[in-house]
Design a protein around this motif. Sequence first.
Motif: not given
Length: 219
Positions: A36, A40, A58, A134, A157, A160
């Motif tokens: 994550w 970001q 996010v 999340r 994951e 992302i």
Amino acid sequence: MLQEYLRRIGLLLVGLLVSAIGITLMLQANIGLEPWSVLQQGIAKTFGITYGTAASIVGAAVIAIAYFCGESFGLGTLANIFVCPIFIDILLYLNWIPLFERFSTGLAALLIGMELLALGTWMYMKSTLGSGPRDALMVVLARKTHRTVGLCRAAVEVVIVFIGWRLGGQVGIGTIVAAVGVGSLFNLNFGLLRFNPALLHQENLPETLQRFRGRKTIT
């Protein structure tokens, strides 16, 4: 009731601060970010905003998706989205945790950061004021797809990390260590602390409002 809520809010805020310190250590480790954080950081670099602002965006988007899919959220969820990123930005601005240049010290910083993130998560989940955004998304995806939470998390994951990498987020050995190790470290800490989050009811926002209006009593 007010004293009980102040205690829980205090636990929530301390947990978010500990988590923020852990995330900042992982950012400054400089050997690759957890999934994550890759996204970001990529958003922050692309749009010229702070990491914390990107994390809030996010988090808000994630909880919005979860909410429209039927998942509730609480005061702790909102604090996770908006307060924790502020802590991270302050820590990065103060530069108390330097950017590590050597792999060995970076790896140590990453592992310490992961441990602090696990402890911080334990604290804010123990406050039972709402799970992180999340976590809510993973529950929704598991329910909608009839797959395990672990499988849904892994699939998300991968996506992302790819998007974050394309946006300029740092991917490296730390990404693999965090992706593989965070879940195991959480389970280890929760086991040692005899903490089972599945047995806790995370209070949602309507329940919190009802309690303050006196419609419910704290047991």
